[in-house]
Scaffold this active site. Structure first.
Site, PDB file in Angstrom:
ATOM      1  N   ALA A  62       0.840  -1.193   0.000  1.00 33.42           N
ATOM      2  CA  ALA A  62       0.000   0.000   0.000  1.00 33.42           C
ATOM      3  C   ALA A  62       0.879   1.247   0.000  1.00 33.42           C
ATOM      4  O   ALA A  62       1.902   1.296   0.683  1.00 33.42           O
ATOM      5  CB  ALA A  62      -0.922   0.002   1.218  1.00 33.42           C
ATOM      6  N   GLY A 108       1.114  -5.696   0.850  1.00 31.83           N
ATOM      7  CA  GLY A 108       0.081  -6.005  -0.133  1.00 31.83           C
ATOM      8  C   GLY A 108       0.637  -6.605  -1.403  1.00 31.83           C
ATOM      9  O   GLY A 108      -0.021  -7.405  -2.065  1.00 31.83           O
ATOM     10  N   GLU A 111       0.850 -10.103  -0.711  1.00 38.08           N
ATOM     11  CA  GLU A 111      -0.504 -10.655  -0.706  1.00 38.08           C
ATOM     12  C   GLU A 111      -1.010 -10.887  -2.125  1.00 38.08           C
ATOM     13  O   GLU A 111      -1.700 -11.873  -2.398  1.00 38.08           O
ATOM     14  CB  GLU A 111      -1.439  -9.726   0.067  1.00 38.08           C
ATOM     15  CG  GLU A 111      -1.140  -9.732   1.561  1.00 38.08           C
ATOM     16  CD  GLU A 111      -1.952  -8.712   2.347  1.00 38.08           C
ATOM     17  OE1 GLU A 111      -2.451  -9.075   3.428  1.00 38.08           O
ATOM     18  OE2 GLU A 111      -2.079  -7.561   1.886  1.00 38.08           O
ATOM     19  N   GLU A 131       4.173  -5.483   7.814  1.00 31.76           N
ATOM     20  CA  GLU A 131       3.128  -4.634   8.406  1.00 31.76           C
ATOM     21  C   GLU A 131       3.353  -4.349   9.882  1.00 31.76           C
ATOM     22  O   GLU A 131       3.091  -3.238  10.357  1.00 31.76           O
ATOM     23  CB  GLU A 131       1.750  -5.286   8.209  1.00 31.76           C
ATOM     24  CG  GLU A 131       1.142  -5.094   6.837  1.00 31.76           C
ATOM     25  CD  GLU A 131       1.623  -6.112   5.809  1.00 31.76           C
ATOM     26  OE1 GLU A 131       1.019  -6.166   4.726  1.00 31.76           O
ATOM     27  OE2 GLU A 131       2.585  -6.846   6.078  1.00 31.76           O
TER      28      GLU A 131
END
Length: 205
Positions: A62, A108, A111, A131
């Site tokens: 992100a 992300g 992910e 994170e």
């Protein structure tokens, strides 16, 4: 921005923000969601390659400088059930996706890799869920997918240390299908595409 083109039954999705390490802001996330919807609706696309522009990053996660005004939880809720980049938790897409990991796949970005079916990585690529280092948790796929794809303690070690794992290590754990030099990345990706395209499209779906 995201570049999207279809050539010879293959969709090429390239996150094109190299100046931001291909980090995903709100607009980019919306672009990706629209692309996946287009892929789902297409009878012509039989395989998709997802990658990042440049050679430093696949996707750094992100964009923390994205001034959306949303809290972390609000941002997560906005992304909906499809997960990060519209792909990490997507259940409606039946087209095979190859992650062409040309550099860092973090947060992300990692992910998104977990949402793909085949992972081809340059030997310079590194993977991680950092994170916890920035006061977040990998809510968009990392916490539920990683321990299903690699041993539980390996998943835990990545999440509770935030460390970055090299491509060769992730290949050893079975997350990565092939590791090649950066110069060989395109050729290796093409080999996997060719193998997929020899198969019956309905069987692949």
């Amino acid at each position: 921005s995201v570049d999207f083109e279809v050539r010879d039954h293959v969709g090429w999705v390239t996150i094109n923000r190299p100046e931001r390490m291909n980090a995903i802001d709100t607009n980019t996330n919306n672009e990706l969601e629209a692309i996946w919807q287009e892929v789902e609706a297409s009878q012509d696309i039989r395989c998709v390659v997802l990658t990042g522009a440049g050679d430093r990053a696949f996707c750094a996660g992100a964009d923390l400088k994205d001034d959306s005004g949303l809290s972390g939880v609000e941002y997560w809720a906005q992304c909906g059930s499809n997960g990060f980049g519209g792909i990490s938790l997507r259940q409606t897409l039946s087209t095979p996706i190859i992650a062409r990991v040309n550099g860092l796949a973090l947060g992300g970005g990692m992910e998104m890799v977990l949402g793909c079916d085949i992972v081809i990585a340059a030997d310079t690529a590194r993977f991680g869920l950092p994170e916890a280092k920035v006061g977040r948790v990998p809510l968009e796929g990392g916490m539920v997918l990683l321990q299903r794809l690699v041993p539980r303690n390996i998943a835990m070690s990545l999440m509770i240390t935030g460390r970055l794992a090299p491509a060769a290590e992730m290949e050893r754990y079975g997350l990565v299908n092939a590791v090649v030099t950066s110069e060989e990345l395109d050729a290796e990706t093409d080999r996997w595409i060719a193998d997929i395209l020899t198969c019956a499209p309905l069987s692949l779906k």
